[in-house]
Scaffold this motif. Sequence first.
Motif, PDB file in Angstrom:
ATOM      1  N   VAL A   1      -7.807   4.678   4.932  1.00 32.40           N
ATOM      2  CA  VAL A   1      -7.635   4.395   3.508  1.00 32.40           C
ATOM      3  C   VAL A   1      -6.214   3.896   3.283  1.00 32.40           C
ATOM      4  N   CYS A   2      -6.078   2.806   2.542  1.00 32.50           N
ATOM      5  CA  CYS A   2      -4.750   2.274   2.239  1.00 32.50           C
ATOM      6  C   CYS A   2      -4.649   1.951   0.756  1.00 32.50           C
ATOM      7  N   LEU A   3      -3.576   2.389   0.150  1.00 31.85           N
ATOM      8  CA  LEU A   3      -3.288   2.085  -1.250  1.00 31.85           C
ATOM      9  C   LEU A   3      -2.420   0.833  -1.313  1.00 31.85           C
ATOM     10  N   VAL A   4      -2.857  -0.130  -2.130  1.00 37.21           N
ATOM     11  CA  VAL A   4      -2.155  -1.411  -2.264  1.00 37.21           C
ATOM     12  C   VAL A   4      -1.772  -1.619  -3.723  1.00 37.21           C
ATOM     13  N   HIS A   5      -0.519  -1.990  -3.958  1.00 36.05           N
ATOM     14  CA  HIS A   5      -0.059  -2.346  -5.305  1.00 36.05           C
ATOM     15  C   HIS A   5       0.039  -3.858  -5.377  1.00 36.05           C
ATOM     16  N   LYS A   6      -0.823  -4.472  -6.215  1.00 35.09           N
ATOM     17  CA  LYS A   6      -0.973  -5.932  -6.234  1.00 35.09           C
ATOM     18  C   LYS A   6      -1.406  -6.367  -4.830  1.00 35.09           C
ATOM     19  N   ASN A   7      -0.491  -6.923  -4.052  1.00 35.64           N
ATOM     20  CA  ASN A   7      -0.864  -7.278  -2.674  1.00 35.64           C
ATOM     21  C   ASN A   7       0.102  -6.672  -1.661  1.00 35.64           C
ATOM     22  N   LYS A   8       0.803  -5.611  -2.062  1.00 30.72           N
ATOM     23  CA  LYS A   8       1.778  -4.953  -1.200  1.00 30.72           C
ATOM     24  C   LYS A   8       1.255  -3.586  -0.752  1.00 30.72           C
TER      25      LYS A   8
ATOM     26  N   GLY B   1       4.992 -14.618  13.394  1.00 34.57           N
ATOM     27  CA  GLY B   1       5.854 -13.487  13.091  1.00 34.57           C
ATOM     28  C   GLY B   1       5.904 -13.133  11.622  1.00 34.57           C
ATOM     29  N   GLU B   2       5.009 -13.737  10.814  1.00 33.36           N
ATOM     30  CA  GLU B   2       4.966 -13.461   9.380  1.00 33.36           C
ATOM     31  C   GLU B   2       4.065 -12.258   9.093  1.00 33.36           C
ATOM     32  N   GLU B   3       4.415 -11.475   8.081  1.00 35.46           N
ATOM     33  CA  GLU B   3       3.605 -10.323   7.689  1.00 35.46           C
ATOM     34  C   GLU B   3       2.200 -10.753   7.279  1.00 35.46           C
ATOM     35  N   LEU B   4       1.222  -9.887   7.545  1.00 36.50           N
ATOM     36  CA  LEU B   4      -0.136 -10.159   7.084  1.00 36.50           C
ATOM     37  C   LEU B   4      -0.197 -10.019   5.569  1.00 36.50           C
ATOM     38  N   LYS B   5      -1.054 -10.813   4.934  1.00 36.75           N
ATOM     39  CA  LYS B   5      -1.222 -10.766   3.481  1.00 36.75           C
ATOM     40  C   LYS B   5      -2.500 -10.007   3.143  1.00 36.75           C
ATOM     41  N   TYR B   6      -2.487  -9.342   1.991  1.00 40.11           N
ATOM     42  CA  TYR B   6      -3.610  -8.490   1.609  1.00 40.11           C
ATOM     43  C   TYR B   6      -4.123  -8.789   0.204  1.00 40.11           C
ATOM     44  N   ASN B   7      -5.330  -8.302  -0.035  1.00 43.49           N
ATOM     45  CA  ASN B   7      -6.024  -8.484  -1.306  1.00 43.49           C
ATOM     46  C   ASN B   7      -6.219  -9.967  -1.604  1.00 43.49           C
ATOM     47  N   LYS B   8      -6.583 -10.706  -0.563  1.00 41.83           N
ATOM     48  CA  LYS B   8      -6.828 -12.145  -0.692  1.00 41.83           C
ATOM     49  C   LYS B   8      -8.272 -12.376  -1.126  1.00 41.83           C
ATOM     50  N   SER B   9      -8.561 -13.586  -1.599  1.00 43.06           N
ATOM     51  CA  SER B   9      -9.936 -13.906  -1.982  1.00 43.06           C
ATOM     52  C   SER B   9     -10.856 -13.840  -0.757  1.00 43.06           C
ATOM     53  N   SER B  10     -10.380 -14.339   0.377  1.00 41.70           N
ATOM     54  CA  SER B  10     -11.090 -14.153   1.642  1.00 41.70           C
ATOM     55  C   SER B  10     -10.391 -13.012   2.363  1.00 41.70           C
ATOM     56  N   PHE B  11     -11.080 -11.887   2.481  1.00 39.45           N
ATOM     57  CA  PHE B  11     -10.413 -10.673   2.967  1.00 39.45           C
ATOM     58  C   PHE B  11     -10.456 -10.561   4.493  1.00 39.45           C
ATOM     59  N   TYR B  12     -10.157 -11.667   5.169  1.00 40.95           N
ATOM     60  CA  TYR B  12     -10.116 -11.677   6.630  1.00 40.95           C
ATOM     61  C   TYR B  12      -8.794 -12.246   7.131  1.00 40.95           C
ATOM     62  N   HIS B  13      -8.359 -11.730   8.280  1.00 42.29           N
ATOM     63  CA  HIS B  13      -7.260 -12.325   9.035  1.00 42.29           C
ATOM     64  C   HIS B  13      -7.878 -13.021  10.239  1.00 42.29           C
TER      65      HIS B  13
ATOM     66  N   ALA C   1     -11.251  -8.004   9.443  1.00 39.62           N
ATOM     67  CA  ALA C   1     -11.184  -7.775   7.999  1.00 39.62           C
ATOM     68  C   ALA C   1      -9.961  -6.951   7.594  1.00 39.62           C
ATOM     69  N   GLU C   2      -9.603  -7.081   6.326  1.00 43.02           N
ATOM     70  CA  GLU C   2      -8.457  -6.333   5.802  1.00 43.02           C
ATOM     71  C   GLU C   2      -8.653  -4.832   5.917  1.00 43.02           C
ATOM     72  N   TRP C   3      -9.899  -4.348   5.797  1.00 41.73           N
ATOM     73  CA  TRP C   3     -10.103  -2.898   5.894  1.00 41.73           C
ATOM     74  C   TRP C   3      -9.860  -2.388   7.311  1.00 41.73           C
ATOM     75  N   ASP C   4      -9.845  -3.288   8.294  1.00 43.30           N
ATOM     76  CA  ASP C   4      -9.536  -2.899   9.669  1.00 43.30           C
ATOM     77  C   ASP C   4      -8.038  -2.862   9.936  1.00 43.30           C
ATOM     78  N   THR C   5      -7.254  -3.545   9.119  1.00 48.72           N
ATOM     79  CA  THR C   5      -5.823  -3.682   9.403  1.00 48.72           C
ATOM     80  C   THR C   5      -4.902  -3.018   8.383  1.00 48.72           C
ATOM     81  N   ALA C   6      -5.351  -2.856   7.137  1.00 53.56           N
ATOM     82  CA  ALA C   6      -4.432  -2.425   6.070  1.00 53.56           C
ATOM     83  C   ALA C   6      -3.773  -1.082   6.369  1.00 53.56           C
ATOM     84  N   ALA C   7      -4.575  -0.060   6.663  1.00 56.58           N
ATOM     85  CA  ALA C   7      -4.003   1.267   6.905  1.00 56.58           C
ATOM     86  C   ALA C   7      -3.136   1.297   8.164  1.00 56.58           C
TER      87      ALA C   7
END
Length: 262
Positions: free
Chosen positions: A102-109, A228-240, A205-211
């Motif tokens: 489980v990961c809590l995200v504020h906006k996309n952080k 080397g850039e940080e992964l982005k979250y809460n995107k319209s397509s929720f995959y990396h 998917a983001e649910w595999d990486t966020a936490a």
Amino acid sequence: MDPRIQLLKSFAKPSSEICNSYFSKNAKTWQKADKSFVSEADIKVNDFLLSQIQSHFAEDAILSEESPDNPKRFTAEYTWIIDPIDGTSEFIAGSPEFCVMVCLVHKNKLVYAMVAIPQENKAYFGGPAKSLIELDLLSNKETRLVPKEINSNTLVISKSRAAKEISIFAEECNLTTFSCGSAGVKVCRILQGKADYYIHINKIAEWDTAAPDCLLKSWGRGLTDLDGEELKYNKSSFYHQHFFYLNQSELLQSAQKIFQLN
């Protein structure tokens, strides 16, 4: 303590108990439309987590592997990214290498996260600028984890889907490999000091990486893309498309030469 973080921390024990009550007991399983497997334990944990979040913070959005996507997450201030059981195939096979994330995200952080490993009676909590905590679910003892000096040069890899390119990378960089199930458990092996690096070169998917990403950020650097850039979250397509945890610049430079990814 922030009330959302307090709620998140309360999930570890009951969600682990649900998993353990179904583990190795022939839980019902079926295939989803994408051909991945799900078990009744996944659904029970998902129902528990959703009911808790919705009853305490009805205004928040939820992105879960086992629930339909809801566009509310694009306007809500907070979004909870959930994988009720990461490593369902491990769970079904009777392997203990699965976890609840489980990961809590504020906006996309990323703010704060939990990865609980039910069969090990351990849970891990942390986030950017916050301490990384290991909780023993039997004794309730909390231990603060700090980064260990890298001395094993060990790359954690998938048990069943280790790509040939990753083996080539490990050989060229003189890394030993350590196989493990579940993305969340792999990162916990890094937190436990059993591995140092992690590479995933397929869509995820983001649910595999966020936490896991959020936990690593307790130590500073989290998961990145090949640049080397940080992964982005809460995107319209929720995959990396891929991710890397190579916290030595020379290793990332070697990866950039070996992996030609889009």
